[in-house]
Each structure stands twice: as C-alpha cells, then as structure tokens.
Design a protein around this motif. Sequence first.
Motif, PDB file in Angstrom:
ATOM      1  N   ASP A  61      43.592  11.993  64.419  1.00 52.56           N
ATOM      2  CA  ASP A  61      43.502  12.186  65.861  1.00 52.56           C
ATOM      3  C   ASP A  61      42.831  13.525  66.156  1.00 52.56           C
ATOM      4  N   THR A  62      41.639  13.460  66.737  1.00 49.99           N
ATOM      5  CA  THR A  62      40.750  14.624  66.725  1.00 49.99           C
ATOM      6  C   THR A  62      40.777  15.445  68.017  1.00 49.99           C
ATOM      7  N   PHE A  63      40.647  16.784  67.868  1.00 53.48           N
ATOM      8  CA  PHE A  63      40.412  17.644  69.031  1.00 53.48           C
ATOM      9  C   PHE A  63      38.904  17.767  69.211  1.00 53.48           C
ATOM     10  N   PHE A  64      38.417  17.313  70.365  1.00 53.60           N
ATOM     11  CA  PHE A  64      36.988  17.481  70.654  1.00 53.60           C
ATOM     12  C   PHE A  64      36.813  18.767  71.452  1.00 53.60           C
ATOM     13  N   ILE A  65      35.651  19.355  71.364  1.00 58.14           N
ATOM     14  CA  ILE A  65      35.424  20.584  72.135  1.00 58.14           C
ATOM     15  C   ILE A  65      34.251  20.354  73.072  1.00 58.14           C
ATOM     16  N   ASN A  66      34.020  21.351  73.937  1.00 56.08           N
ATOM     17  CA  ASN A  66      33.010  21.203  74.985  1.00 56.08           C
ATOM     18  C   ASN A  66      31.576  21.300  74.487  1.00 56.08           C
ATOM     19  N   LYS A  67      31.382  21.122  73.212  1.00 51.09           N
ATOM     20  CA  LYS A  67      30.014  21.229  72.698  1.00 51.09           C
ATOM     21  C   LYS A  67      29.687  19.905  72.025  1.00 51.09           C
ATOM     22  N   GLU A  68      28.730  19.238  72.554  1.00 50.57           N
ATOM     23  CA  GLU A  68      28.312  17.926  72.056  1.00 50.57           C
ATOM     24  C   GLU A  68      28.036  17.990  70.552  1.00 50.57           C
ATOM     25  N   GLY A  69      28.645  17.081  69.797  1.00 53.06           N
ATOM     26  CA  GLY A  69      28.340  17.010  68.368  1.00 53.06           C
ATOM     27  C   GLY A  69      29.221  17.891  67.496  1.00 53.06           C
ATOM     28  N   TYR A  70      30.211  18.596  68.101  1.00 49.81           N
ATOM     29  CA  TYR A  70      31.102  19.445  67.309  1.00 49.81           C
ATOM     30  C   TYR A  70      32.569  19.077  67.556  1.00 49.81           C
ATOM     31  N   VAL A  71      33.403  19.223  66.544  1.00 49.72           N
ATOM     32  CA  VAL A  71      34.849  18.966  66.667  1.00 49.72           C
ATOM     33  C   VAL A  71      35.594  20.096  65.942  1.00 49.72           C
ATOM     34  N   LEU A  72      36.916  20.198  66.199  1.00 51.11           N
ATOM     35  CA  LEU A  72      37.726  21.042  65.316  1.00 51.11           C
ATOM     36  C   LEU A  72      37.934  20.200  64.062  1.00 51.11           C
ATOM     37  N   ARG A  73      37.566  20.694  62.906  1.00 48.57           N
ATOM     38  CA  ARG A  73      37.598  19.829  61.724  1.00 48.57           C
ATOM     39  C   ARG A  73      39.001  19.257  61.516  1.00 48.57           C
ATOM     40  N   THR A  74      39.056  17.985  61.164  1.00 41.62           N
ATOM     41  CA  THR A  74      40.349  17.306  61.005  1.00 41.62           C
ATOM     42  C   THR A  74      40.820  17.359  59.564  1.00 41.62           C
ATOM     43  N   HIS A  75      39.933  17.745  58.668  1.00 45.23           N
ATOM     44  CA  HIS A  75      40.270  17.886  57.245  1.00 45.23           C
ATOM     45  C   HIS A  75      39.262  18.824  56.588  1.00 45.23           C
ATOM     46  N   THR A  76      39.520  19.195  55.330  1.00 42.56           N
ATOM     47  CA  THR A  76      38.572  20.099  54.647  1.00 42.56           C
ATOM     48  C   THR A  76      37.444  19.316  53.965  1.00 42.56           C
ATOM     49  N   SER A  77      37.461  17.985  54.088  1.00 51.53           N
ATOM     50  CA  SER A  77      36.437  17.181  53.405  1.00 51.53           C
ATOM     51  C   SER A  77      34.986  17.505  53.812  1.00 51.53           C
ATOM     52  N   PRO A  78      34.705  17.959  55.070  1.00 52.76           N
ATOM     53  CA  PRO A  78      33.302  18.311  55.351  1.00 52.76           C
ATOM     54  C   PRO A  78      32.751  19.406  54.436  1.00 52.76           C
ATOM     55  N   VAL A  79      33.624  20.191  53.808  1.00 50.24           N
ATOM     56  CA  VAL A  79      33.122  21.209  52.864  1.00 50.24           C
ATOM     57  C   VAL A  79      32.496  20.518  51.640  1.00 50.24           C
ATOM     58  N   GLN A  80      32.957  19.299  51.336  1.00 53.03           N
ATOM     59  CA  GLN A  80      32.288  18.513  50.278  1.00 53.03           C
ATOM     60  C   GLN A  80      30.810  18.332  50.631  1.00 53.03           C
ATOM     61  N   ILE A  81      30.570  17.923  51.884  1.00 49.22           N
ATOM     62  CA  ILE A  81      29.192  17.664  52.325  1.00 49.22           C
ATOM     63  C   ILE A  81      28.371  18.945  52.279  1.00 49.22           C
ATOM     64  N   ARG A  82      28.927  20.007  52.865  1.00 52.87           N
ATOM     65  CA  ARG A  82      28.205  21.290  52.878  1.00 52.87           C
ATOM     66  C   ARG A  82      27.845  21.744  51.465  1.00 52.87           C
ATOM     67  N   THR A  83      28.799  21.578  50.534  1.00 57.14           N
ATOM     68  CA  THR A  83      28.565  22.031  49.159  1.00 57.14           C
ATOM     69  C   THR A  83      27.471  21.201  48.489  1.00 57.14           C
ATOM     70  N   MET A  84      27.542  19.869  48.682  1.00 56.00           N
ATOM     71  CA  MET A  84      26.572  19.018  47.983  1.00 56.00           C
ATOM     72  C   MET A  84      25.180  19.097  48.613  1.00 56.00           C
ATOM     73  N   LEU A  85      25.099  19.478  49.902  1.00 54.51           N
ATOM     74  CA  LEU A  85      23.771  19.680  50.500  1.00 54.51           C
ATOM     75  C   LEU A  85      23.127  20.934  49.908  1.00 54.51           C
ATOM     76  N   LYS A  86      23.978  21.886  49.539  1.00 52.14           N
ATOM     77  CA  LYS A  86      23.518  23.193  49.061  1.00 52.14           C
ATOM     78  C   LYS A  86      23.277  23.195  47.555  1.00 52.14           C
ATOM     79  N   ASN A  87      24.234  22.611  46.802  1.00 51.23           N
ATOM     80  CA  ASN A  87      24.152  22.669  45.329  1.00 51.23           C
ATOM     81  C   ASN A  87      24.087  21.267  44.746  1.00 51.23           C
ATOM     82  N   LYS A  88      23.275  21.112  43.745  1.00 54.68           N
ATOM     83  CA  LYS A  88      23.230  19.816  43.066  1.00 54.68           C
ATOM     84  C   LYS A  88      24.162  19.867  41.848  1.00 54.68           C
TER      85      LYS A  88
END
Length: 341
Positions: free
Chosen positions: A159-186
């Motif tokens: 259940d997500t908290f949305f904020i007043n900025k289109e396309g952004y949320v308060l992260r609901t889990h730490t899993s997006p760090v997986q994406i950030r890491t794999m975009l940066k490092n192979k």
Amino acid sequence: MGLKEDLIKLKEEAKKLIGSVKDKKSLDEIRVKYLGKKGEIKKVLKSLSKLSPDERREIGKIANDIKDEIEKLLKDKLAILKEKELEEELKKSKVDIHLPADWVELGHQHILTKTLQEIVDIFIAMGFSVEEGPEVEREEYNFDMLNIPKDHPARDMQDTFFINKEGYVLRTHTSPVQIRTMLKNKPPVAIVAPGRVYRKDMDPTHTPMFHQIEGLLVDENITYRDLKGTLQKFLQEVFGKNIKIRLRPSYFPFTEPSFEVDISCTICSGLGCRVCKGTGWLEVLGSGMVDPNVFEAVGIDPEKYTGFAFGLGIERIAMLKYRVPDIRLFYYGDLRFIKQF
Ligand code: FA5
C-alpha cells in the motif's frame, strides 16, 4: 644615589605594595603609579638622555627587566584577587555548590541500528558490499522494472504513499536498489542495501515507516542452492547455530521461483507455542531467484546470468531476536526500553 639604586628601590616598593593590596581597584592604582605613562619607571627612563651611551644601555636594560617583573607581580596578584572575589560571591549566594549537578541522561545506540549493523557485518564478511538508494524513488524502479506493471494486481501487495511529483513514490521496499545497482554495474554483483521504506500500514507488527535490507547476488551459474546456503548461514549467525530453516513457495513479481523463508521457533525450538502459533516455525524473510524479466529491464543477459535476491524487515528480525511484542516500542524513544539491549 644613582639611577640603578633608584630602580631597585622602586621595585622593592612596588613589590611590598602589591603584596599587601586587598582589592582590584588599589592594584590598578599601583599599576598606574609604576607602569603608567607618567609612572615612576617612565620618569627614570626619561632621565636616561643625560647618561653616556654605555650607562644608558645598562640602566635601560635594568629598567625594562624591572618593568617586566612588576607586570608579572601585578598579573599574579590579579588572578589571586579574582579567585578570592569568586569565593566570596559563592559564599554569599544561596546555591549549594556541594549538591550534585543536574543529571543529563546519556543516549544509547538504538536497537534497530544495532540489529542493522549486525546484519550488514555478516554479509560484508561473506563478501557482499553495501549500496544505498533514495527514499523518494522513481515509480519505475520501485515497480515497473521489478516486473510490477501499472494496473497489475501485484501493486496492491504494497500500500503505497504517493507524493505530489508525477512518477515518484515513497519507496515501498528496498528492491529498487537492485535495479539501480544492476543499471550501474554488470555481473558479478553481490550487494546488500539497507534503508527506510514506507507503506500505509498500522498495527502491532506493521508501521508506516520501517526498515528493510535487500540482498542481491548475480553471476554465472548461481542456483537455488546458493540462495539457501547463504540465507542459512546468515540466519544461523543471527539466531544461533541450532536453528533450522525452511523455504516455502511464495510469490513476488520480481523473483521466480519465490520463497518465504522460515526459521524454527526460537522459543519452543520447533515444538509449537504461542509465539509461533503452534506451527514450530517463524516467518523471517522473502526471497527468490531473480526473474528473467528484471534482467532484461536492466540489460543483463538472462541466458548467461542467474541470481538470487532477498528482502527482510529489520524490525521483524529485532522483534524475534529480542522478543519485542509491539513494533511501536521501537519508535517511542523511551530510554528505559532502548537501554535494555
Ligand atoms: C518485500 O518487500 C520484498 N521486496 C522482499 C523481497 C526482496 C522478496 C527480494 C524477494 C526478493 P514483503 O512485502 O513481504 O516483501 O516485505 C518484506 C518484510 O518487510 C516482511 O517480511 C516484514 O518483515 C517487513 N514488513 C512489511 N511491511 C511492514 C510494515 N508495515 N512494518 C514493518 N515491517 C514490515
């Protein structure tokens, strides 16, 4: 009498006066009398012009030495007088200086910080490194690229908290760090990512803000056995060598297959009690093998690489380890609670 004798006499006189003086005002008068612009020493120095150069040098030096000496005597006496003054003042005041000072309670490391550090240390010892990501996160990283498309029912799991900025949320889990890491490092990639996360939850075991730690390991030939072995080692480090672990099939959009990981109950050792609701098992974390769709989203070849990921709640681990009955106790800031750990 010569100038030299005059000077020595002046010094003796000043010394006597300074020794007997009882207050700061009289001390200042002595300073003016001897060292002031029209003072005794100046008078002697003025008459130097009448002397030969050799005598001038000799007497000049003596005069300067005596000036320094008197200055020092004045300074020392001033310090003594000041101290006396303070003592008098304290004697007069009603403050009892023998009472103990107001007691300012010292802080204490928070139990969540301690638990988090312990967990991170265990993974660092296994060769993982630490990554961090922002708490205000791109919706795309929090959901879409983790194989949770818009309008997919899986979004309702958190259940997500949305904020007043289109396309952004308060992260609901730490899993997006997986994406950030794999975009940066192979690959090879082996990271843990601790941090705050937010969900619209509130009950004795769920709060709107809590802490998670994410783990991700990607390389060639990584299998389910690596996941199980790593998590078993980690959980035994946290809860003790004697605990058993079990993996139950579960569902997370970003892992396939997915598992809930349980440990044998730390209270009844698996026999069944109130804490484990008679099952003998306690649920501790979510995990699974990274879904090929996630690899594709970050440009990693799913034919070549495999990996596992897991995510756990720090509060949940601390509650199980230290038998804390209500998650809200972590946030009251009551030192009587915090100092127990
Ligand atoms: C997830 O958040 C997944 N991202 C975990 C994951 C990562 C799975 C990588 C697979 C691979 P879940 O929603 O179950 O999963 O949350 C994980 C843990 O966070 C839970 O086990 C629970 O301990 C904790 N948790 C969830 N919501 C709250 C809350 N409101 N308050 C405190 N802890 C919570």
